[in-house]
Design a protein around this motif. Structure first.
Motif, PDB file in Angstrom:
ATOM      1  N   THR A 123      -6.703  -8.678 -16.995  1.00 38.01           N
ATOM      2  CA  THR A 123      -5.830  -7.624 -17.506  1.00 38.01           C
ATOM      3  C   THR A 123      -5.012  -7.018 -16.382  1.00 38.01           C
ATOM      4  OG1 THR A 123      -7.430  -7.113 -19.242  1.00 38.01           O
ATOM      5  CG2 THR A 123      -5.801  -5.426 -18.755  1.00 38.01           C
ATOM      6  N   PHE A 124      -5.650  -6.787 -15.221  1.00 36.80           N
ATOM      7  CA  PHE A 124      -4.936  -6.219 -14.074  1.00 36.80           C
ATOM      8  C   PHE A 124      -3.842  -7.163 -13.590  1.00 36.80           C
ATOM      9  CE2 PHE A 124      -4.411  -5.779  -9.477  1.00 36.80           C
ATOM     10  CZ  PHE A 124      -3.914  -4.499  -9.434  1.00 36.80           C
ATOM     11  N   ALA A 125      -4.167  -8.455 -13.494  1.00 40.21           N
ATOM     12  CA  ALA A 125      -3.160  -9.430 -13.043  1.00 40.21           C
ATOM     13  C   ALA A 125      -1.969  -9.461 -14.006  1.00 40.21           C
ATOM     14  CB  ALA A 125      -3.791 -10.809 -12.930  1.00 40.21           C
ATOM     15  N   ASP A 126      -2.247  -9.407 -15.305  1.00 40.75           N
ATOM     16  CA  ASP A 126      -1.167  -9.388 -16.300  1.00 40.75           C
ATOM     17  C   ASP A 126      -0.315  -8.120 -16.167  1.00 40.75           C
ATOM     18  OD1 ASP A 126      -2.168 -11.772 -17.242  1.00 40.75           O
ATOM     19  OD2 ASP A 126      -3.153 -10.888 -19.009  1.00 40.75           O
ATOM     20  N   GLU A 127      -0.991  -6.998 -15.986  1.00 42.37           N
ATOM     21  CA  GLU A 127      -0.280  -5.711 -15.856  1.00 42.37           C
ATOM     22  C   GLU A 127       0.551  -5.671 -14.566  1.00 42.37           C
ATOM     23  OE1 GLU A 127       0.825  -1.975 -17.339  1.00 42.37           O
ATOM     24  OE2 GLU A 127      -0.237  -3.643 -18.283  1.00 42.37           O
ATOM     25  N   LYS A 128      -0.008  -6.208 -13.491  1.00 37.50           N
ATOM     26  CA  LYS A 128       0.715  -6.246 -12.213  1.00 37.50           C
ATOM     27  C   LYS A 128       1.982  -7.095 -12.351  1.00 37.50           C
ATOM     28  CE  LYS A 128       0.165  -7.581  -7.385  1.00 37.50           C
ATOM     29  NZ  LYS A 128      -0.692  -8.193  -6.363  1.00 37.50           N
ATOM     30  N   ALA A 129       1.846  -8.231 -13.014  1.00 38.31           N
ATOM     31  CA  ALA A 129       3.008  -9.102 -13.213  1.00 38.31           C
ATOM     32  C   ALA A 129       4.027  -8.442 -14.151  1.00 38.31           C
ATOM     33  CB  ALA A 129       2.564 -10.442 -13.783  1.00 38.31           C
ATOM     34  N   ARG A 130       3.554  -7.795 -15.209  1.00 39.65           N
ATOM     35  CA  ARG A 130       4.441  -7.148 -16.178  1.00 39.65           C
ATOM     36  C   ARG A 130       5.260  -6.037 -15.532  1.00 39.65           C
ATOM     37  NH1 ARG A 130       4.777  -2.870 -19.504  1.00 39.65           N
ATOM     38  NH2 ARG A 130       2.796  -1.930 -18.952  1.00 39.65           N
ATOM     39  N   ARG A 131       4.619  -5.261 -14.657  1.00 35.90           N
ATOM     40  CA  ARG A 131       5.301  -4.130 -14.007  1.00 35.90           C
ATOM     41  C   ARG A 131       6.018  -4.536 -12.722  1.00 35.90           C
ATOM     42  NH1 ARG A 131       1.897   1.383 -14.877  1.00 35.90           N
ATOM     43  NH2 ARG A 131       1.339   1.035 -17.038  1.00 35.90           N
ATOM     44  N   GLY A 132       5.745  -5.746 -12.225  1.00 38.88           N
ATOM     45  CA  GLY A 132       6.372  -6.208 -10.998  1.00 38.88           C
ATOM     46  C   GLY A 132       5.905  -5.455  -9.766  1.00 38.88           C
ATOM     47  N   TRP A 133       4.637  -5.090  -9.732  1.00 42.88           N
ATOM     48  CA  TRP A 133       4.098  -4.324  -8.615  1.00 42.88           C
ATOM     49  C   TRP A 133       3.933  -5.186  -7.369  1.00 42.88           C
ATOM     50  CZ3 TRP A 133      -0.534  -1.620 -11.476  1.00 42.88           C
ATOM     51  CH2 TRP A 133      -0.059  -0.485 -12.154  1.00 42.88           C
ATOM     52  N   SER A 134       4.282  -4.612  -6.222  1.00 41.26           N
ATOM     53  CA  SER A 134       3.976  -5.239  -4.937  1.00 41.26           C
ATOM     54  C   SER A 134       2.589  -4.758  -4.521  1.00 41.26           C
ATOM     55  CB  SER A 134       5.014  -4.819  -3.887  1.00 41.26           C
ATOM     56  OG  SER A 134       4.888  -3.427  -3.628  1.00 41.26           O
ATOM     57  N   ASP A 135       2.078  -5.269  -3.402  1.00 40.69           N
ATOM     58  CA  ASP A 135       0.768  -4.816  -2.922  1.00 40.69           C
ATOM     59  C   ASP A 135       0.793  -3.329  -2.583  1.00 40.69           C
ATOM     60  OD1 ASP A 135      -0.319  -7.299  -3.278  1.00 40.69           O
ATOM     61  OD2 ASP A 135      -0.099  -7.920  -1.177  1.00 40.69           O
ATOM     62  N   ALA A 136       1.924  -2.853  -2.062  1.00 38.65           N
ATOM     63  CA  ALA A 136       2.054  -1.428  -1.751  1.00 38.65           C
ATOM     64  C   ALA A 136       2.049  -0.592  -3.029  1.00 38.65           C
ATOM     65  CB  ALA A 136       3.345  -1.181  -0.967  1.00 38.65           C
ATOM     66  N   ASP A 137       2.682  -1.108  -4.072  1.00 39.12           N
ATOM     67  CA  ASP A 137       2.670  -0.407  -5.363  1.00 39.12           C
ATOM     68  C   ASP A 137       1.259  -0.335  -5.931  1.00 39.12           C
ATOM     69  OD1 ASP A 137       5.446  -0.064  -5.313  1.00 39.12           O
ATOM     70  OD2 ASP A 137       5.803  -1.972  -6.354  1.00 39.12           O
ATOM     71  N   VAL A 138       0.540  -1.437  -5.808  1.00 38.29           N
ATOM     72  CA  VAL A 138      -0.850  -1.476  -6.303  1.00 38.29           C
ATOM     73  C   VAL A 138      -1.686  -0.448  -5.567  1.00 38.29           C
ATOM     74  CG1 VAL A 138      -2.950  -2.885  -6.391  1.00 38.29           C
ATOM     75  CG2 VAL A 138      -0.759  -3.875  -7.080  1.00 38.29           C
ATOM     76  N   GLN A 139      -1.545  -0.381  -4.245  1.00 38.62           N
ATOM     77  CA  GLN A 139      -2.321   0.586  -3.462  1.00 38.62           C
ATOM     78  C   GLN A 139      -1.962   2.019  -3.847  1.00 38.62           C
ATOM     79  OE1 GLN A 139      -4.875  -0.098  -1.616  1.00 38.62           O
ATOM     80  NE2 GLN A 139      -5.224   2.033  -1.077  1.00 38.62           N
ATOM     81  N   ARG A 140      -0.691   2.286  -4.037  1.00 36.11           N
ATOM     82  CA  ARG A 140      -0.251   3.626  -4.426  1.00 36.11           C
ATOM     83  C   ARG A 140      -0.818   3.996  -5.806  1.00 36.11           C
ATOM     84  NH1 ARG A 140       4.556   3.032  -3.137  1.00 36.11           N
ATOM     85  NH2 ARG A 140       5.325   2.096  -5.066  1.00 36.11           N
ATOM     86  N   GLU A 141      -0.782   3.067  -6.746  1.00 33.00           N
ATOM     87  CA  GLU A 141      -1.327   3.324  -8.090  1.00 33.00           C
ATOM     88  C   GLU A 141      -2.851   3.495  -8.053  1.00 33.00           C
ATOM     89  OE1 GLU A 141       0.111   3.835 -11.161  1.00 33.00           O
ATOM     90  OE2 GLU A 141       1.900   4.032  -9.926  1.00 33.00           O
ATOM     91  N   ARG A 142      -3.507   2.713  -7.234  1.00 33.78           N
ATOM     92  CA  ARG A 142      -4.968   2.826  -7.090  1.00 33.78           C
ATOM     93  C   ARG A 142      -5.340   4.219  -6.575  1.00 33.78           C
ATOM     94  NH1 ARG A 142      -8.480  -1.357  -6.688  1.00 33.78           N
ATOM     95  NH2 ARG A 142      -6.812  -2.776  -6.142  1.00 33.78           N
ATOM     96  N   GLU A 143      -4.614   4.701  -5.574  1.00 33.09           N
ATOM     97  CA  GLU A 143      -4.877   6.035  -5.034  1.00 33.09           C
ATOM     98  C   GLU A 143      -4.545   7.122  -6.053  1.00 33.09           C
ATOM     99  OE1 GLU A 143      -2.638   6.112  -1.400  1.00 33.09           O
ATOM    100  OE2 GLU A 143      -3.991   4.688  -0.427  1.00 33.09           O
ATOM    101  N   ARG A 144      -3.500   6.921  -6.828  1.00 29.88           N
ATOM    102  CA  ARG A 144      -3.125   7.898  -7.851  1.00 29.88           C
ATOM    103  C   ARG A 144      -4.189   7.983  -8.945  1.00 29.88           C
ATOM    104  NH1 ARG A 144      -0.243   8.281 -12.541  1.00 29.88           N
ATOM    105  NH2 ARG A 144       0.122   6.063 -12.755  1.00 29.88           N
ATOM    106  N   HIS A 145      -4.786   6.853  -9.293  1.00 35.05           N
ATOM    107  CA  HIS A 145      -5.811   6.815 -10.341  1.00 35.05           C
ATOM    108  C   HIS A 145      -7.188   7.262  -9.845  1.00 35.05           C
ATOM    109  CE1 HIS A 145      -2.877   4.401 -12.520  1.00 35.05           C
ATOM    110  NE2 HIS A 145      -3.592   4.624 -13.606  1.00 35.05           N
ATOM    111  N   ALA A 146      -7.405   7.254  -8.545  1.00 36.06           N
ATOM    112  CA  ALA A 146      -8.750   7.506  -7.990  1.00 36.06           C
ATOM    113  C   ALA A 146      -9.316   8.854  -8.410  1.00 36.06           C
ATOM    114  CB  ALA A 146      -8.716   7.395  -6.466  1.00 36.06           C
ATOM    115  N   PHE A 147      -8.516   9.881  -8.427  1.00 37.01           N
ATOM    116  CA  PHE A 147      -9.005  11.223  -8.752  1.00 37.01           C
ATOM    117  C   PHE A 147      -8.377  11.775 -10.032  1.00 37.01           C
ATOM    118  CE2 PHE A 147      -9.431  10.680  -4.163  1.00 37.01           C
ATOM    119  CZ  PHE A 147     -10.801  10.871  -4.046  1.00 37.01           C
ATOM    120  N   ALA A 148      -7.961  10.898 -10.920  1.00 35.31           N
ATOM    121  CA  ALA A 148      -7.288  11.324 -12.150  1.00 35.31           C
ATOM    122  C   ALA A 148      -8.270  11.648 -13.274  1.00 35.31           C
ATOM    123  CB  ALA A 148      -6.312  10.240 -12.606  1.00 35.31           C
ATOM    124  N   ASP A 149      -9.557  11.532 -13.030  1.00 38.30           N
ATOM    125  CA  ASP A 149     -10.601  11.800 -14.022  1.00 38.30           C
ATOM    126  C   ASP A 149     -10.403  10.963 -15.284  1.00 38.30           C
ATOM    127  OD1 ASP A 149     -12.988  13.018 -14.794  1.00 38.30           O
ATOM    128  OD2 ASP A 149     -11.953  14.591 -15.893  1.00 38.30           O
TER     129      ASP A 149
END
Length: 162
Positions: A123-149
Protein backbone atom coordinates in the motif's frame (compact mmCIF):
# COMPACT_ATOMS: atom_id res chain seq x y z
CA UNK A 1 7.34 -14.13 25.59
CA UNK A 2 7.84 -17.30 23.56
CA UNK A 3 11.17 -17.85 25.34
CA UNK A 4 9.30 -18.29 28.64
CA UNK A 5 7.04 -21.03 27.31
CA UNK A 6 9.36 -24.06 27.55
CA UNK A 7 9.81 -23.54 31.27
CA UNK A 8 6.16 -22.93 31.85
CA UNK A 9 4.99 -25.96 29.86
CA UNK A 10 7.66 -28.57 30.60
CA UNK A 11 8.01 -27.79 34.27
CA UNK A 12 4.33 -28.25 35.15
CA UNK A 13 4.56 -31.51 33.21
CA UNK A 14 7.39 -32.54 35.52
CA UNK A 15 5.31 -31.42 38.49
CA UNK A 16 2.42 -33.63 37.37
CA UNK A 17 4.52 -36.61 36.29
CA UNK A 18 6.83 -36.79 39.30
CA UNK A 19 4.19 -36.20 41.93
CA UNK A 20 5.32 -38.03 45.03
CA UNK A 21 7.48 -37.86 48.13
CA UNK A 22 10.61 -39.27 46.47
CA UNK A 23 11.04 -36.32 44.13
CA UNK A 24 10.67 -33.32 46.42
CA UNK A 25 13.84 -31.57 45.21
CA UNK A 26 12.91 -31.87 41.54
CA UNK A 27 9.35 -30.73 42.26
CA UNK A 28 10.60 -27.71 44.20
CA UNK A 29 13.01 -26.84 41.36
CA UNK A 30 10.20 -27.14 38.79
CA UNK A 31 7.90 -25.04 40.96
CA UNK A 32 10.44 -22.22 41.24
CA UNK A 33 11.27 -22.17 37.53
CA UNK A 34 7.59 -22.10 36.59
CA UNK A 35 7.57 -18.55 37.98
CA UNK A 36 9.62 -17.34 35.01
CA UNK A 37 6.35 -16.77 33.21
CA UNK A 38 5.61 -13.81 35.47
CA UNK A 39 7.20 -11.49 32.92
CA UNK A 40 4.39 -12.21 30.46
CA UNK A 41 2.20 -9.27 31.52
CA UNK A 42 4.93 -6.70 31.00
CA UNK A 43 5.74 -8.35 27.66
CA UNK A 44 2.07 -8.09 26.65
CA UNK A 45 2.04 -4.39 27.57
CA UNK A 46 5.19 -3.87 25.46
CA UNK A 47 3.54 -5.75 22.59
CA UNK A 48 0.45 -3.54 22.91
CA UNK A 49 2.56 -0.38 22.94
CA UNK A 50 4.54 -1.48 19.87
CA UNK A 51 1.55 -2.59 17.83
CA UNK A 52 -1.02 0.08 18.64
CA UNK A 53 -0.98 3.73 17.70
CA UNK A 54 -3.22 6.56 18.80
CA UNK A 55 -3.71 7.60 22.41
CA UNK A 56 -7.34 6.49 22.83
CA UNK A 57 -6.71 3.15 21.16
CA UNK A 58 -3.64 2.47 23.33
CA UNK A 59 -5.48 3.32 26.53
CA UNK A 60 -8.41 1.11 25.53
CA UNK A 61 -6.17 -1.84 24.61
CA UNK A 62 -4.23 -1.56 27.87
CA UNK A 63 -7.47 -1.36 29.88
CA UNK A 64 -8.79 -4.46 28.11
CA UNK A 65 -5.50 -6.24 28.81
CA UNK A 66 -5.65 -5.38 32.50
CA UNK A 67 -9.31 -6.43 32.73
CA UNK A 68 -8.71 -9.80 31.07
CA UNK A 69 -5.59 -10.35 33.18
CA UNK A 70 -7.65 -9.67 36.31
CA UNK A 71 -10.45 -12.02 35.22
CA UNK A 72 -7.82 -14.66 34.48
CA UNK A 73 -6.38 -14.28 37.96
CA UNK A 74 -9.83 -14.70 39.51
CA UNK A 75 -10.56 -17.79 37.43
CA UNK A 76 -7.08 -19.14 38.14
CA UNK A 77 -7.73 -19.31 41.86
CA UNK A 78 -10.84 -21.37 41.22
CA UNK A 79 -9.14 -24.16 39.27
CA UNK A 80 -7.16 -25.29 42.31
CA UNK A 81 -9.84 -26.90 44.45
CA UNK A 82 -9.24 -28.27 47.98
CA UNK A 83 -10.67 -31.64 46.91
CA UNK A 84 -7.73 -32.01 44.45
CA UNK A 85 -5.07 -31.56 47.17
CA UNK A 86 -2.20 -32.28 47.43
CA UNK A 87 -1.41 -33.02 43.78
CA UNK A 88 -3.82 -30.49 42.18
CA UNK A 89 -3.59 -32.37 38.88
CA UNK A 90 -6.69 -30.69 37.30
CA UNK A 91 -5.33 -27.22 38.12
CA UNK A 92 -1.86 -27.96 36.77
CA UNK A 93 -3.36 -29.54 33.66
CA UNK A 94 -5.57 -26.49 33.09
CA UNK A 95 -2.53 -24.22 33.32
CA UNK A 96 -0.61 -26.34 30.81
CA UNK A 97 -3.54 -26.27 28.37
CA UNK A 98 -3.89 -22.49 28.71
CA UNK A 99 -0.16 -21.98 28.15
CA UNK A 100 -0.19 -24.17 25.05
CA UNK A 101 -3.14 -22.19 23.68
CA UNK A 102 -1.26 -18.97 24.46
CA UNK A 103 1.78 -20.26 22.57
CA UNK A 104 -0.37 -20.97 19.51
CA UNK A 105 -2.00 -17.52 19.78
CA UNK A 106 1.47 -15.90 19.95
CA UNK A 107 2.51 -17.54 16.70
CA UNK A 108 -0.81 -16.64 15.04
CA UNK A 109 -0.36 -12.99 16.08
CA UNK A 110 3.18 -13.03 14.68
CA UNK A 111 1.90 -14.42 11.38
CA UNK A 112 -0.88 -11.79 11.25
CA UNK A 113 1.58 -8.94 11.93
CA UNK A 114 3.99 -10.14 9.24
CA UNK A 115 1.09 -10.40 6.78
CA UNK A 116 -0.19 -6.91 7.71
CA UNK A 117 3.31 -5.45 7.25
CA UNK A 118 3.56 -6.96 3.77
CA UNK A 119 0.18 -5.48 2.87
CA UNK A 120 1.20 -2.09 4.30
CA UNK A 121 4.47 -2.14 2.32
CA UNK A 122 2.52 -2.71 -0.89
CA UNK A 123 0.00 0.00 0.00
CA UNK A 124 2.84 2.39 0.86
CA UNK A 125 4.65 1.68 -2.42
CA UNK A 126 1.42 2.31 -4.35
CA UNK A 127 0.76 5.54 -2.44
CA UNK A 128 4.34 6.73 -2.93
CA UNK A 129 4.08 6.13 -6.67
CA UNK A 130 0.61 7.75 -6.86
CA UNK A 131 1.79 10.91 -5.10
CA UNK A 132 5.21 10.96 -6.79
CA UNK A 133 7.07 11.24 -3.50
CA UNK A 134 10.86 11.40 -3.43
CA UNK A 135 12.84 9.95 -0.51
CA UNK A 136 12.93 13.43 1.03
CA UNK A 137 9.15 13.69 0.70
CA UNK A 138 8.74 10.31 2.36
CA UNK A 139 10.95 11.37 5.27
CA UNK A 140 9.06 14.65 5.67
CA UNK A 141 5.69 12.82 5.66
CA UNK A 142 6.98 10.20 8.10
CA UNK A 143 8.03 12.94 10.53
CA UNK A 144 4.72 14.75 10.08
CA UNK A 145 2.78 11.56 10.88
CA UNK A 146 4.98 10.56 13.84
CA UNK A 147 3.22 12.74 16.41
CA UNK A 148 -0.15 13.18 14.70
CA UNK A 149 -1.91 10.77 17.10
CA UNK A 150 -3.17 8.65 14.23
CA UNK A 151 -4.16 5.04 14.82
CA UNK A 152 -2.09 2.26 13.35
CA UNK A 153 -4.74 1.84 10.64
CA UNK A 154 -4.62 5.55 9.71
CA UNK A 155 -0.84 6.01 9.79
CA UNK A 156 0.65 4.99 6.46
CA UNK A 157 4.10 4.66 8.04
CA UNK A 158 3.16 2.41 10.98
CA UNK A 159 4.97 -0.94 11.14
CA UNK A 160 3.71 -3.79 13.32
CA UNK A 161 6.27 -5.57 15.48
CA UNK A 162 6.35 -9.31 14.95
Amino acid sequence: MVAAFPDTIYLPTIMIGLQGAGHQGVLLFASHLTGTFGSALSTIYAYNASNTSGHTKKVTINAMTMATFSVGNIIGTEIFQPKDAPAYIPGKTAIMVILIVQLVVSFVLRWINIRLNKQRQKTFADEKARRGWSDADVQRERERHAFADLTDKQNLFFVYMA
